[in-house]
Design an enzyme around this catalytic site. Structure first.
Site, PDB file in Angstrom:
ATOM      1  N   ARG A 133       0.811  -1.221   0.000  1.00  0.00           N
ATOM      2  CA  ARG A 133       0.000   0.000   0.000  1.00  0.00           C
ATOM      3  C   ARG A 133       0.846   1.274   0.000  1.00  0.00           C
ATOM      4  O   ARG A 133       0.463   2.286   0.593  1.00  0.00           O
ATOM      5  CB  ARG A 133      -0.958   0.024   1.190  1.00  0.00           C
ATOM      6  CG  ARG A 133      -2.040  -1.032   1.122  1.00  0.00           C
ATOM      7  CD  ARG A 133      -3.150  -0.596   0.184  1.00  0.00           C
ATOM      8  NE  ARG A 133      -4.138  -1.641   0.004  1.00  0.00           N
ATOM      9  CZ  ARG A 133      -5.247  -1.756   0.739  1.00  0.00           C
ATOM     10  NH1 ARG A 133      -5.527  -0.880   1.653  1.00  0.00           N
ATOM     11  NH2 ARG A 133      -6.084  -2.720   0.500  1.00  0.00           N
ATOM     12  N   ARG A 191      -3.433   6.469   0.163  1.00  0.00           N
ATOM     13  CA  ARG A 191      -3.912   7.680   0.830  1.00  0.00           C
ATOM     14  C   ARG A 191      -2.897   8.395   1.695  1.00  0.00           C
ATOM     15  O   ARG A 191      -3.112   9.539   2.070  1.00  0.00           O
ATOM     16  CB  ARG A 191      -5.165   7.353   1.649  1.00  0.00           C
ATOM     17  CG  ARG A 191      -6.382   7.214   0.764  1.00  0.00           C
ATOM     18  CD  ARG A 191      -7.571   6.706   1.536  1.00  0.00           C
ATOM     19  NE  ARG A 191      -7.343   5.339   1.950  1.00  0.00           N
ATOM     20  CZ  ARG A 191      -8.239   4.573   2.543  1.00  0.00           C
ATOM     21  NH1 ARG A 191      -9.430   5.054   2.819  1.00  0.00           N
ATOM     22  NH2 ARG A 191      -7.962   3.347   2.871  1.00  0.00           N
ATOM     23  N   ARG A 202      -6.548  11.248  -7.366  1.00  0.00           N
ATOM     24  CA  ARG A 202      -7.770  10.442  -7.287  1.00  0.00           C
ATOM     25  C   ARG A 202      -9.041  11.276  -7.124  1.00  0.00           C
ATOM     26  O   ARG A 202     -10.141  10.727  -7.159  1.00  0.00           O
ATOM     27  CB  ARG A 202      -7.653   9.479  -6.099  1.00  0.00           C
ATOM     28  CG  ARG A 202      -6.993   8.151  -6.375  1.00  0.00           C
ATOM     29  CD  ARG A 202      -7.916   7.184  -7.110  1.00  0.00           C
ATOM     30  NE  ARG A 202      -9.280   7.222  -6.610  1.00  0.00           N
ATOM     31  CZ  ARG A 202      -9.700   6.656  -5.495  1.00  0.00           C
ATOM     32  NH1 ARG A 202      -8.875   5.947  -4.769  1.00  0.00           N
ATOM     33  NH2 ARG A 202     -10.944   6.765  -5.103  1.00  0.00           N
ATOM     34  N   ASP A 221      -6.298  -3.264  -7.731  1.00  0.00           N
ATOM     35  CA  ASP A 221      -6.905  -3.806  -6.528  1.00  0.00           C
ATOM     36  C   ASP A 221      -7.216  -5.272  -6.766  1.00  0.00           C
ATOM     37  O   ASP A 221      -7.429  -5.684  -7.916  1.00  0.00           O
ATOM     38  CB  ASP A 221      -8.187  -3.055  -6.158  1.00  0.00           C
ATOM     39  CG  ASP A 221      -8.604  -3.382  -4.727  1.00  0.00           C
ATOM     40  OD1 ASP A 221      -8.061  -2.768  -3.789  1.00  0.00           O
ATOM     41  OD2 ASP A 221      -9.440  -4.293  -4.550  1.00  0.00           O
ATOM     42  N   TYR A 244     -14.803 -12.458  -0.068  1.00  0.00           N
ATOM     43  CA  TYR A 244     -15.596 -11.283  -0.465  1.00  0.00           C
ATOM     44  C   TYR A 244     -16.816 -11.695  -1.280  1.00  0.00           C
ATOM     45  O   TYR A 244     -17.903 -11.125  -1.120  1.00  0.00           O
ATOM     46  CB  TYR A 244     -14.747 -10.294  -1.270  1.00  0.00           C
ATOM     47  CG  TYR A 244     -13.854  -9.443  -0.402  1.00  0.00           C
ATOM     48  CD1 TYR A 244     -14.404  -8.540   0.505  1.00  0.00           C
ATOM     49  CD2 TYR A 244     -12.480  -9.527  -0.474  1.00  0.00           C
ATOM     50  CE1 TYR A 244     -13.586  -7.752   1.309  1.00  0.00           C
ATOM     51  CE2 TYR A 244     -11.655  -8.743   0.323  1.00  0.00           C
ATOM     52  CZ  TYR A 244     -12.218  -7.857   1.219  1.00  0.00           C
ATOM     53  OH  TYR A 244     -11.414  -7.087   2.013  1.00  0.00           O
TER      54      TYR A 244
HETATM   55  O1  CP3 Z   1       0.312   0.376  -3.139  1.00  0.00           O
HETATM   56  C1  CP3 Z   1      -0.160  -0.773  -3.276  1.00  0.00           C
HETATM   57  O2  CP3 Z   1      -0.010  -1.683  -2.442  1.00  0.00           O
HETATM   58  C2  CP3 Z   1      -0.822  -1.116  -4.614  1.00  0.00           C
HETATM   59  C3  CP3 Z   1      -2.194  -1.145  -4.724  1.00  0.00           C
HETATM   60  C4  CP3 Z   1      -3.127  -2.032  -3.894  1.00  0.00           C
HETATM   61  C5  CP3 Z   1      -4.416  -1.593  -3.511  1.00  0.00           C
HETATM   62  N1  CP3 Z   1      -5.086  -2.630  -2.957  1.00  0.00           N
HETATM   63  C6  CP3 Z   1      -4.929  -0.244  -3.752  1.00  0.00           C
HETATM   64  C7  CP3 Z   1      -6.022   0.240  -2.900  1.00  0.00           C
HETATM   65  C8  CP3 Z   1      -3.016  -3.371  -3.484  1.00  0.00           C
HETATM   66  C9  CP3 Z   1      -1.832  -4.312  -3.595  1.00  0.00           C
HETATM   67  C10 CP3 Z   1      -4.270  -3.728  -2.902  1.00  0.00           C
HETATM   68  C11 CP3 Z   1      -4.565  -5.086  -2.391  1.00  0.00           C
HETATM   69  C12 CP3 Z   1      -5.809  -5.313  -1.655  1.00  0.00           C
HETATM   70  N2  CP3 Z   1      -7.040  -4.768  -1.855  1.00  0.00           N
HETATM   71  C13 CP3 Z   1      -5.940  -6.275  -0.629  1.00  0.00           C
HETATM   72  C14 CP3 Z   1      -4.841  -7.167  -0.141  1.00  0.00           C
HETATM   73  C15 CP3 Z   1      -3.890  -6.469   0.754  1.00  0.00           C
HETATM   74  C16 CP3 Z   1      -4.367  -6.171   2.146  1.00  0.00           C
HETATM   75  O3  CP3 Z   1      -4.411  -4.979   2.474  1.00  0.00           O
HETATM   76  O4  CP3 Z   1      -4.687  -7.111   2.880  1.00  0.00           O
HETATM   77  C17 CP3 Z   1      -7.276  -6.243  -0.181  1.00  0.00           C
HETATM   78  C18 CP3 Z   1      -7.877  -7.088   0.937  1.00  0.00           C
HETATM   79  C19 CP3 Z   1      -7.964  -5.291  -0.977  1.00  0.00           C
HETATM   80  C20 CP3 Z   1      -9.399  -4.920  -0.917  1.00  0.00           C
HETATM   81  C21 CP3 Z   1      -9.527  -3.490  -0.531  1.00  0.00           C
HETATM   82  N3  CP3 Z   1      -9.389  -2.456  -1.426  1.00  0.00           N
HETATM   83  C22 CP3 Z   1      -9.699  -2.926   0.775  1.00  0.00           C
HETATM   84  C23 CP3 Z   1      -9.896  -3.710   2.053  1.00  0.00           C
HETATM   85  C24 CP3 Z   1      -9.662  -1.520   0.622  1.00  0.00           C
HETATM   86  C25 CP3 Z   1      -9.716  -0.445   1.707  1.00  0.00           C
HETATM   87  C26 CP3 Z   1     -11.046   0.208   1.867  1.00  0.00           C
HETATM   88  C27 CP3 Z   1     -10.940   1.554   2.595  1.00  0.00           C
HETATM   89  O5  CP3 Z   1     -11.387   2.566   1.984  1.00  0.00           O
HETATM   90  O6  CP3 Z   1     -10.394   1.639   3.690  1.00  0.00           O
HETATM   91  C28 CP3 Z   1      -9.469  -1.256  -0.746  1.00  0.00           C
HETATM   92  C29 CP3 Z   1      -9.338   0.059  -1.381  1.00  0.00           C
HETATM   93  C30 CP3 Z   1      -7.985   0.411  -1.847  1.00  0.00           C
HETATM   94  N4  CP3 Z   1      -7.184  -0.408  -2.587  1.00  0.00           N
HETATM   95  C31 CP3 Z   1      -7.335   1.650  -1.658  1.00  0.00           C
HETATM   96  C32 CP3 Z   1      -6.108   1.552  -2.342  1.00  0.00           C
HETATM   97  C33 CP3 Z   1      -5.079   2.633  -2.504  1.00  0.00           C
HETATM   98  C34 CP3 Z   1      -7.913   2.856  -0.908  1.00  0.00           C
HETATM   99  C35 CP3 Z   1      -9.011   3.443  -1.727  1.00  0.00           C
HETATM  100  C36 CP3 Z   1      -8.987   4.959  -1.814  1.00  0.00           C
HETATM  101  O7  CP3 Z   1      -7.915   5.569  -1.873  1.00  0.00           O
HETATM  102  O8  CP3 Z   1     -10.085   5.525  -1.904  1.00  0.00           O
END
Ligand code: CP3
Length: 351
Positions: free
Chosen positions: A29, A33, A42, A78, A161
């Site tokens: 990540r 954010r 974004r 994602d 999910y």
């Molecule tokens: O920088 C990185 O690591 C690359 C991008 C990345 C994202 N998601 C972008 C993202 C990666 C590798 C993921 C993987 C991901 N997504 C996982 C596995 C890793 C982990 O954290 O366990 C999972 C379970 C997801 C599903 C997911 N997507 C979740 C639980 C969330 C968070 C929701 C929230 O708003 O708190 C996301 C959204 C997400 N994926 C964001 C990002 C940058 C945040 C969204 C935003 O900025 O609005």
């Protein structure tokens, strides 16, 4: 005589079990954010939509490399993107996470789902080509280019999910289905493995130099359930890129599953709960990634750097060590802390 710029990037050396002169570091990540430039890019664009806009996805992927000088980019996407491309109704709701419009609970839901084909991956390929063009020119003392890591969600995390329909703590519905209807469970998991493997192969075809399979929710399983009902499908997903690039297998709360995670992978990502020397003793010969506690990013430099020294010392027992957090960067992290951490890791001696 090879010049420094001909050498393999430190990330790839460490993942093949060597100890490069500089310890490689990247952060799960890292694109997200915690970065003001990410929040600006974004603005007004939905999460999954942004992943399918090649210029935007490429820009966000590169932001942390430019800012922190990390040793790898991770593709901005994602784990839900390949499901959306296949036609599943899924959104990422801010501060909630992935929400699936029609959860797959019954044998007929699963039949309908598993008839879907992997969708058009043109936007993924286009974004990766933009990223690798720039990374080809971003070098360090060790190497003249920086690798891109591709990734996918592991079948269990995707299935959790799809069955639950939204984030859940214990994944009760998914774990119940596994035992109530093992046949449907197997079909669902095999389909998720196909989707994950296809997403990994798409990224490698387009230029990714390593991949990571994220099994965020596998920690909720017993070792017996993991071995019987999950591991074969994760191995099938990883097999889609076998022999092409190093494959990192990561899960959270998976200390009891480490030996299982090492099978079919080239390196294991260790979460912050298991000390790296303990992981190294249990996984002889396996390169390790991890495992700074993300909480320490907010604890002040003195506590953070003392923790870093401990993680680096323990990591010396592994044949190769890629420094990372034990889970993702919290959104509230001060990005300057990450930049200072990278500098300090690069100054630490690798052996
Ligand atoms: O920088 C990185 O690591 C690359 C991008 C990345 C994202 N998601 C972008 C993202 C990666 C590798 C993921 C993987 C991901 N997504 C996982 C596995 C890793 C982990 O954290 O366990 C999972 C379970 C997801 C599903 C997911 N997507 C979740 C639980 C969330 C968070 C929701 C929230 O708003 O708190 C996301 C959204 C997400 N994926 C964001 C990002 C940058 C945040 C969204 C935003 O900025 O609005």
């Amino acid at each position: 005589m090879p010049t420094a710029s001909d050498a393999a990037p430190p990330l790839l050396s460490a993942l093949s079990g060597r100890r490069p002169a500089t310890l490689p570091v990247w952060f799960m990540r890292q694109a997200g954010r915690s970065l003001p430039e990410y929040r600006a890019a974004r603005k007004g664009v939905g999460m999954l939509e942004s992943c399918l806009m090649p210029e935007l996805a490429a820009e966000i992927t590169l932001q942390p490399v430019r800012r922190h000088r990390v040793d790898a980019a991770i593709f901005f996407s994602d784990i839900m993107v390949p499901l959306k491309l296949a036609g599943v109704g899924v959104e990422i709701v801010p501060d909630v996470g992935p929400v699936v419009a029609e959860p797959a609970r019954t044998a007929s839901d699963i039949d309908r789902l598993t008839r879907l084909e992997p969708g058009d991956t043109t936007p993924i390929t286009a974004a990766i080509e933009l990223v690798t063009d720039e990374l080809a020119t971003v070098g360090s003392v060790e190497a003249s280019w920086t690798p891109l890591i591709g990734f996918a969600g592991a079948p269990f995390t995707l299935a959790a999910y799809l069955v639950e329909g939204r984030p859940s703590r214990d994944h009760l519905a998914a774990r119940a289905l596994m035992h109530a209807d093992p046949d449907s469970w197997r079909r669902l998991m095999a389909w998720c493995a196909t989707i994950s493997g296809h997403f990994l192969a798409t990224q490698v075809d387009a230029g990714a130099s390593a991949v990571q399979l994220f099994d965020s929710w596998a920690g909720s399983l017993t070792r017996a359930d993991y071995a019987a009902h999950v591991a074969p499908h994760s191995r099938a997903a990883l097999a889609a890129v076998e022999g092409r690039v190093p494959r990192i297998h990561f899960g959270t709360g998976t200390g009891h599953l480490l030996e299982e995670f090492a099978v079919g992978a080239d390196a294991v990502g260790v979460d912050y709960r298991t000390p790296l020397d303990e992981a190294a003793a249990r996984l002889p010969g396996v390169p390790l990634q991890g495992n700074l506690d993300p909480a320490l990013l907010a604890a002040g430099d003195a506590a953070l750097f003392a923790h870093l020294d401990d993680v680096l010392a323990r990591g010396r027992s592994a044949p190769g060590h890629v420094v990372n957090l034990g889970h993702g960067v919290p959104p509230t992290t001060d990005p300057d802390v990450l930049t200072r951490l990278v500098e300090r890791i690069h100054r630490a001696h690798a052996s």
